[in-house]
Design an enzyme around this catalytic site. Structure first.
Site, PDB file in Angstrom:
ATOM      1  N   TYR A  90     -10.192  13.392 -10.888  1.00  0.00           N
ATOM      2  CA  TYR A  90      -9.008  12.629 -11.277  1.00  0.00           C
ATOM      3  C   TYR A  90      -7.844  13.571 -11.574  1.00  0.00           C
ATOM      4  O   TYR A  90      -6.730  13.388 -11.069  1.00  0.00           O
ATOM      5  CB  TYR A  90      -9.331  11.773 -12.499  1.00  0.00           C
ATOM      6  CG  TYR A  90      -8.134  11.105 -13.131  1.00  0.00           C
ATOM      7  CD1 TYR A  90      -7.434  10.115 -12.467  1.00  0.00           C
ATOM      8  CD2 TYR A  90      -7.716  11.476 -14.411  1.00  0.00           C
ATOM      9  CE1 TYR A  90      -6.334   9.505 -13.051  1.00  0.00           C
ATOM     10  CE2 TYR A  90      -6.621  10.867 -15.000  1.00  0.00           C
ATOM     11  CZ  TYR A  90      -5.932   9.884 -14.323  1.00  0.00           C
ATOM     12  OH  TYR A  90      -4.842   9.283 -14.902  1.00  0.00           O
ATOM     13  N   THR A 116      -7.372   5.270 -11.688  1.00  0.00           N
ATOM     14  CA  THR A 116      -7.664   5.775 -13.030  1.00  0.00           C
ATOM     15  C   THR A 116      -9.143   5.703 -13.414  1.00  0.00           C
ATOM     16  O   THR A 116      -9.479   5.955 -14.568  1.00  0.00           O
ATOM     17  CB  THR A 116      -6.847   4.998 -14.079  1.00  0.00           C
ATOM     18  OG1 THR A 116      -7.152   3.599 -13.975  1.00  0.00           O
ATOM     19  CG2 THR A 116      -5.353   5.211 -13.871  1.00  0.00           C
ATOM     20  N   ALA A 175      -1.851   3.974  -9.911  1.00  0.00           N
ATOM     21  CA  ALA A 175      -2.751   5.126 -10.026  1.00  0.00           C
ATOM     22  C   ALA A 175      -4.193   4.684  -9.887  1.00  0.00           C
ATOM     23  O   ALA A 175      -4.542   3.538 -10.196  1.00  0.00           O
ATOM     24  CB  ALA A 175      -2.559   5.829 -11.372  1.00  0.00           C
ATOM     25  N   ASP A 221       0.863  -1.169   0.000  1.00  0.00           N
ATOM     26  CA  ASP A 221       0.000   0.000   0.000  1.00  0.00           C
ATOM     27  C   ASP A 221       0.906   1.227   0.000  1.00  0.00           C
ATOM     28  O   ASP A 221       1.551   1.527   1.006  1.00  0.00           O
ATOM     29  CB  ASP A 221      -0.902  -0.017   1.240  1.00  0.00           C
ATOM     30  CG  ASP A 221      -1.786   1.213   1.356  1.00  0.00           C
ATOM     31  OD1 ASP A 221      -1.714   2.093   0.473  1.00  0.00           O
ATOM     32  OD2 ASP A 221      -2.545   1.300   2.340  1.00  0.00           O
ATOM     33  N   THR A 265      -0.569  12.651 -15.953  1.00  0.00           N
ATOM     34  CA  THR A 265      -1.602  12.599 -16.983  1.00  0.00           C
ATOM     35  C   THR A 265      -1.866  13.949 -17.640  1.00  0.00           C
ATOM     36  O   THR A 265      -1.592  15.012 -17.055  1.00  0.00           O
ATOM     37  CB  THR A 265      -2.916  12.093 -16.351  1.00  0.00           C
ATOM     38  OG1 THR A 265      -3.979  12.137 -17.310  1.00  0.00           O
ATOM     39  CG2 THR A 265      -3.328  12.971 -15.181  1.00  0.00           C
ATOM     40  N   ASP A 266      -2.430  13.895 -18.823  1.00  0.00           N
ATOM     41  CA  ASP A 266      -2.895  15.087 -19.537  1.00  0.00           C
ATOM     42  C   ASP A 266      -4.064  15.760 -18.819  1.00  0.00           C
ATOM     43  O   ASP A 266      -4.347  16.942 -19.048  1.00  0.00           O
ATOM     44  CB  ASP A 266      -3.315  14.717 -20.952  1.00  0.00           C
ATOM     45  CG  ASP A 266      -4.370  13.616 -20.996  1.00  0.00           C
ATOM     46  OD1 ASP A 266      -4.164  12.579 -20.328  1.00  0.00           O
ATOM     47  OD2 ASP A 266      -5.397  13.774 -21.675  1.00  0.00           O
TER      48      ASP A 266
END
Length: 290
Positions: A126, A63, A61, A37, A102-103
């Site tokens: 997110y 997601t 992640a 974890d 991320t984008d």
């Protein structure tokens, strides 16, 4: 080189292990949430002491973009607290951490590729949680913390857009896909190769962008997937994000500039269409869900 890979069962984590298996001198300790974890600082420190890695690659992640709108606390734990815990451990050990982002940290309303220093403005839970993770890594590890933003990732492991299209091609006469979101498809294997190159390089610690070269809409990408499946791309029909209806806001435009990646002397990523063809040639059975 000793590698600690988190998120080992995901598509990127799986491909990182594949890439590193080609070098006998690399020793890999790959863990997923069932073993470690990453939000538990005591558990992370124990792994660090037992394995003594030279570098950490955080491919773990949360997601589930739509689910995060209702469960931002869980998304924050994985996407922000976890990277902070790993960064603190890396700082104590004096080693590198490569954190994948991320984008979605951008608003997605640009009209040219986003540069690494463009102002983030996430429009989803997110995106907010991933941005918090980025900032933790860079603040805690200014000299050895790397943030690599990527987008539209697909691969042999886990669930992704390519596999979804392959499944729908078998069960639907036609499908509708949004044609008003533009980005750069990224094969997770190519991304894994790039991250390993970064870890071995003398590139400075910074934020980088690393996606497939070129850009396309989800609709056109789906048509390209149908073509690789030997199916008629005309069975893919365009729609709008508004008509499709999703809980979370998606970036309309999420093309990322790789300028600083190239300026650091790192190899540009392959063109997305070529990567898709190579993916079907090498892991096509997995992408088809066979």
């Amino acid at each position: 080189m000793r590698w600690l890979i988190t998120g080992s069962k995901g598509q990127l984590g799986t491909d990182l292990q594949t890439v590193l298996a080609d070098t006998p001198s690399d020793v890999v300790h790959a863990v997923d949430v069932d073993v470690l974890d990453i939000t538990d600082s005591t558990a992370v420190q124990a792994v660090m002491e037992q394995f003594a890695p030279d570098v950490i690659v955080n491919a773990a992640a949360y997601t589930a973009v739509d689910r995060a709108e209702e469960d931002e606390d869980t998304a924050y734990a994985v996407n922000a607290t976890g990277p902070a815990v790993l960064a603190a451990a890396a700082a104590r050990a004096g080693i590198r951490l490569i954190h994948v982002s991320t984008d979605y940290v951008f608003a997605g309303d640009a009209n040219r590729p986003y540069e690494v220093d463009d102002e983030p403005a996430p429009k989803s839970a997110y995106g907010r949680t991933k941005l918090a993770g980025e900032r933790a890594v860079r603040e805690l590890l200014p000299e050895t913390g790397y943030v690599v933003r990527t987008a539209w990732v697909y691969g042999a492991g886990g669930g992704n857009f390519v596999k979804t299209m392959a499944r729908l091609e078998k069960t639907k006469d036609t499908i509708t896909v949004v044609d008003d979101q533009r980005g750069s498809p990224t094969w997770s294997f190519d991304l894994a190769v790039a991250l390993v190159e970064l870890a071995r390089s003398d590139a400075p610690a910074a934020i980088y962008h690393c996606t497939g070269t070129g850009d396309i809409t989800w609709f056109a990408f789906a048509q390209a997937i149908f073509t690789r499946l030997g199916a008629d791309p005309a069975r893919v029909l365009p729609t709008t994000s508004e008509a499709y209806g999703m809980a979370a806001n998606r970036p309309t435009y999420s093309v990322l500039s790789d300028r600083t990646w190239r300026e650091a002397g790192l190899n540009p990523m392959p063109e997305w269409s070529d990567a898709l063809s190579r993916a079907f040639a090498t892991v096509g059975e997995s992408l088809r869900g066979a």
